[in-house]
Motif scaffolding. Sequence first.
Motif, PDB file in Angstrom:
ATOM      1  N   GLU A  60       0.829  -1.213   0.000  1.00  0.00           N
ATOM      2  CA  GLU A  60       0.000   0.000   0.000  1.00  0.00           C
ATOM      3  C   GLU A  60       0.861   1.260   0.000  1.00  0.00           C
ATOM      4  OE1 GLU A  60      -3.868   0.117   1.584  1.00  0.00           O
ATOM      5  OE2 GLU A  60      -3.743  -1.888   2.452  1.00  0.00           O
ATOM      6  N   ALA A  64       0.094   4.387  -2.411  1.00  0.00           N
ATOM      7  CA  ALA A  64      -0.055   5.749  -1.883  1.00  0.00           C
ATOM      8  C   ALA A  64       0.836   6.739  -2.625  1.00  0.00           C
ATOM      9  CB  ALA A  64       0.266   5.759  -0.390  1.00  0.00           C
ATOM     10  N   ARG A  67      -1.331   6.724  -6.390  1.00  0.00           N
ATOM     11  CA  ARG A  67      -2.788   6.930  -6.371  1.00  0.00           C
ATOM     12  C   ARG A  67      -3.385   6.844  -7.794  1.00  0.00           C
ATOM     13  NH1 ARG A  67      -5.099   9.456  -1.914  1.00  0.00           N
ATOM     14  NH2 ARG A  67      -6.371  10.816  -3.224  1.00  0.00           N
ATOM     15  N   THR A  69      -5.805   6.100 -10.987  1.00  0.00           N
ATOM     16  CA  THR A  69      -7.242   6.038 -11.222  1.00  0.00           C
ATOM     17  C   THR A  69      -7.596   4.698 -11.870  1.00  0.00           C
ATOM     18  OG1 THR A  69      -7.095   6.953 -13.441  1.00  0.00           O
ATOM     19  CG2 THR A  69      -7.262   8.539 -11.612  1.00  0.00           C
ATOM     20  N   TYR A 134     -11.280   2.566  -4.358  1.00  0.00           N
ATOM     21  CA  TYR A 134     -11.179   3.919  -4.891  1.00  0.00           C
ATOM     22  C   TYR A 134     -11.867   4.916  -3.963  1.00  0.00           C
ATOM     23  CZ  TYR A 134      -9.829   1.471  -9.153  1.00  0.00           C
ATOM     24  OH  TYR A 134      -9.193   0.657 -10.057  1.00  0.00           O
ATOM     25  N   ASP A 135     -11.356   6.135  -3.966  1.00  0.00           N
ATOM     26  CA  ASP A 135     -11.962   7.212  -3.186  1.00  0.00           C
ATOM     27  C   ASP A 135     -13.151   7.772  -3.978  1.00  0.00           C
ATOM     28  OD1 ASP A 135     -12.692   9.508  -1.864  1.00  0.00           O
ATOM     29  OD2 ASP A 135     -10.654  10.246  -1.600  1.00  0.00           O
ATOM     30  N   ALA A 138     -13.159  11.915  -4.289  1.00  0.00           N
ATOM     31  CA  ALA A 138     -12.068  12.725  -4.822  1.00  0.00           C
ATOM     32  C   ALA A 138     -12.194  12.943  -6.324  1.00  0.00           C
ATOM     33  CB  ALA A 138     -10.723  12.065  -4.510  1.00  0.00           C
ATOM     34  N   VAL A 150      -6.997   4.251  -3.222  1.00  0.00           N
ATOM     35  CA  VAL A 150      -6.424   4.659  -1.941  1.00  0.00           C
ATOM     36  C   VAL A 150      -6.097   3.452  -1.050  1.00  0.00           C
ATOM     37  CG1 VAL A 150      -7.479   6.930  -1.933  1.00  0.00           C
ATOM     38  CG2 VAL A 150      -8.758   4.981  -1.009  1.00  0.00           C
ATOM     39  N   GLY A 151      -6.334   2.268  -1.531  1.00  0.00           N
ATOM     40  CA  GLY A 151      -6.062   1.057  -0.765  1.00  0.00           C
ATOM     41  C   GLY A 151      -6.526  -0.132  -1.565  1.00  0.00           C
TER      42      GLY A 151
END
Length: 276
Positions: A60, A64, A67, A69, A134-135, A138, A150-151
């Motif tokens: 991770e 990070a 990030r 897409t 995914y966030d 954002a 994001v993870g």
Amino acid sequence: MEAGPVRWVSFTHVFLDCDGTLVDVEGIVELARRRGQATAVAALTEAAMSGHLPLEAIYEQRLALIRPTRAEIRELIRIYRDHLLPDVPLVIHALHACGISVHLVSGGLEDAVRGLGRFLGIPAQRIHAVRPRYDPFAGAWWRGEEGPAVGVDPSPLIAQGGKARLLQGFRAPGRRLMLVGDGITDLAAQEAVHLFVGFGGVFPRAVVAEGADVYIRCPRLAPILPLALSPERARALQGTPAEETLREGLRAFQNGEARFRDPVRHERFLQAWHAL
């Protein structure tokens, strides 16, 4: 009493790593290029694949740094296809034609690995990879676009011993399992399969070369065919384009581009195929 003829028995399942085995790139490093982080991510990846750091310590952390897409991860499908080792599609097609169950098992990101698997004709249920989270806030949420990864969802494949745990679930009476891979996470699964083949044709690693049951040094997958098949089952390839690839794979064992760690086993393997 004279010994009977030497035999080589076919495998039922072949599990293939993706990055550094089917393709000559690391997908996470290709994603990192977009962020100017390729050097840092490549160093972390090599440290994990060579056994200097546990994979779970950096998985991770790499994500990070970049990030990515979902669209960028899906773009990896094209990159993977452009960087396939030349004989991979033919080898996988030949294994399928001979009734072998072929799986992809990768610590790579799911959308990309599944896309490559579809291109190679491997069913979705036989593709094992890591699903990103995914966030949702954002990105351009008003257009339904997710933010960056994001993870990841829980998966055994983000841990050093994860492939071993996954492959243990496939063991059953009558099955013979082979795993092919280039990194320490593949070597760590050696006890879960009947044969582990270290692949050094893209990223040679001493720890894998020294520990693998079989080690391939050439940048081709052809040696997998005589390993996975018995001479009897390989008759299905006669008269097809894969017949020459099978012979090429055997030549790799004869000229030292592929070898068994045990020299006696190496000679017995060649004896079993001598009549071809």
